[in-house]
Design an enzyme around this catalytic site. Structure first.
Site, PDB file in Angstrom:
ATOM      1  CG  ASP A  70      -1.926  -1.128   1.204  1.00 14.10           C
ATOM      2  OD1 ASP A  70      -2.248  -1.619   0.109  1.00 14.10           O
ATOM      3  OD2 ASP A  70      -2.377  -1.535   2.285  1.00 14.10           O
ATOM      4  CD  GLU A 277      -8.495  -4.298   0.796  1.00 11.05           C
ATOM      5  OE1 GLU A 277      -8.834  -4.150   1.980  1.00 11.05           O
ATOM      6  OE2 GLU A 277      -7.730  -5.206   0.423  1.00 11.05           O
TER       7      GLU A 277
END
Length: 400
Positions: A70, A277
């Site tokens: 991420d 997400e």
């Protein structure tokens, strides 16, 4: 080799000399840098085993040796900064996206001040620059649970050592404000802040459960507008209404499941897995784009999990407003399960996701983490990759 490195350095510096500013914090120029960068013992050089050519219609990735998950990347002058999951949020620097990348320290001086989840290693940082200051939004949580929170730290400089942790902005599951809609049915992780052309800032967030949501921020960028006085103006951005896999709770013999005040499960979703997400909003005239990751991010030790087609991929929808609605090419609203797949597994590139958009003088860059299947499927081996974007009829297409 020394001559090659010097030439590479000079070319990199020349190419990065003209960077157009972006309120999204994706590319910056002319900003002072108090932390000069020199490769050192922590430097990570370009990937030794580059991903092989694609065989699925997607281009191969520009692979790197930066282990990350991420990532959030900005460019300040000639230096790239990467903020990623790690103790107190790990910061790396490089003169090129290809590397070499050097770990230069941590963003926070210790644990997050938010007393929730994994405080020692906050997740999914998102760093932007606006009004002469850097803001890093982060999340704390525990895997599989929505007892989560989003916090923010700020600094006058992008490097480590001088960040103020302002703490909690918004939370779900338990705690003050968690019973307010949509926090009573969402998961407050994976923050992304987008500042529109009129100066209005929006916090996008969400993971699994009911998907991705958006709320406006106050001008000081550390408070959610309307949360305290009952006027919260939340917008539903995207969702996965289908049950992509069964919930672990379906086979659980546990007698009770921890729930919030509204009865919505905090750990595990009995309705099944709704894997959406990592929302990231970007603007490329005349459209706003809502990027997100769909599918399973991790846990691929079981070969069956690698071949069922449910691994991470990068999808997008577009809108003429930062508040949506966002639709795919077929006109399907992202809230109804729409989403155009821009990049997915190909060749040795497996499960790309956790994406962001970086803009330079040549256009937009889609960056992400991925697994190199010729090296490892382990979570810890996820690494930074990227592709240039072209736009065809207003839709982004990944190219090498």
């Amino acid at each position: 080799m020394a001559v090659i490195f010097v030439l590479f350095f000079l070319v990199s510096m020349a190419l990065s000399a003209r960077i157009r500013p972006s309120f999204n914090g994706t590319a910056l120029s002319g900003t002072s840098n108090k932390h000069p960068f020199e490769p050192g013992p922590n430097t990570i050089f370009r990937e030794e085993v580059p991903p092989s050519a694609a065989a699925s219609g997607f281009p191969s990735a520009h692979g790197t040796e930066l282990r990350t998950h991420d990532p959030s990347i900005i460019k300040v002058g000639s230096i790239y900064y990467s903020y990623s999951v790690g103790p107190s949020i790990t910061i790396h620097q490089a003169f090129s996206l290809d590397g070499p990348w050097t770990e230069v320290g941590a963003l926070l001086s210790g644990e997050s001040v938010i007393k929730k989840g994994d405080r020692k290693a906050p997740w999914a940082a998102n760093t932007i620059y606006i009004n002469g200051r850097y803001y890093c939004y982060y999340s704390v949580s525990n895997s599989g649970c929505r007892d989560s929170a989003i916090g923010v730290a700020s600094s006058a400089f992008p490097g480590p050592g001088e960040w103020t942790d302002h703490g909690l902005i918004i939370q779900s599951g338990t705690g003050e404000g968690s019973d307010v809609f949509p926090l009573n049915q969402s998961n407050t992780i994976d923050p992304n802040v987008f500042v529109d052309g009129d100066g209005t800032a929006y916090l996008n967030f969400g993971s699994f459960w009911t998907g991705l949501w958006q709320v406006p921020l106050e001008e000081e960028l550390v408070t959610v507008k309307g949360l305290q006085d009952g006027t919260l103006d939340a917008v539903h951005l995207a969702a996965e209404p289908g049950k992509v896999w069964r919930s672990k709770l379906a086979n659980s013999k546990a007698k009770t499941v921890s729930t919030s005040k509204t009865g919505s499960p905090i750990c595990g979703d009995p309705t099944g897995g709704h894997p959406i997400e990592g929302g990231f909003m970007a603007y490329h005239a005349p459209y706003y784009y809502m990027w997100f990751s769909w599918g399973r991010c991790c846990e691929f030790k079981d070969p069956a999990m690698r071949s069922n087609g449910k691994e991470y991929r990068i999808r997008v929808g577009r809108s003429t407003s930062a508040r949506g609605p966002f639709v795919d090419k077929q006109g399907i609203d992202l809230v109804d399960g729409g989403g155009e797949t821009v990049y997915g597994s190909n060749g040795d590139v497996f499960a790309p996701g956790g994406q962001g958009i970086l803009t330079d003088e040549f256009g937009d860059i889609l960056y992400y983490h991925y697994l190199n299947s010729s090296v490892s499927y382990d979570f810890a081996d996820a690494r930074l990759g990227y592709n240039r974007l072209e736009y065809v009829d207003g839709w982004p297409v990944a190219v090498y």
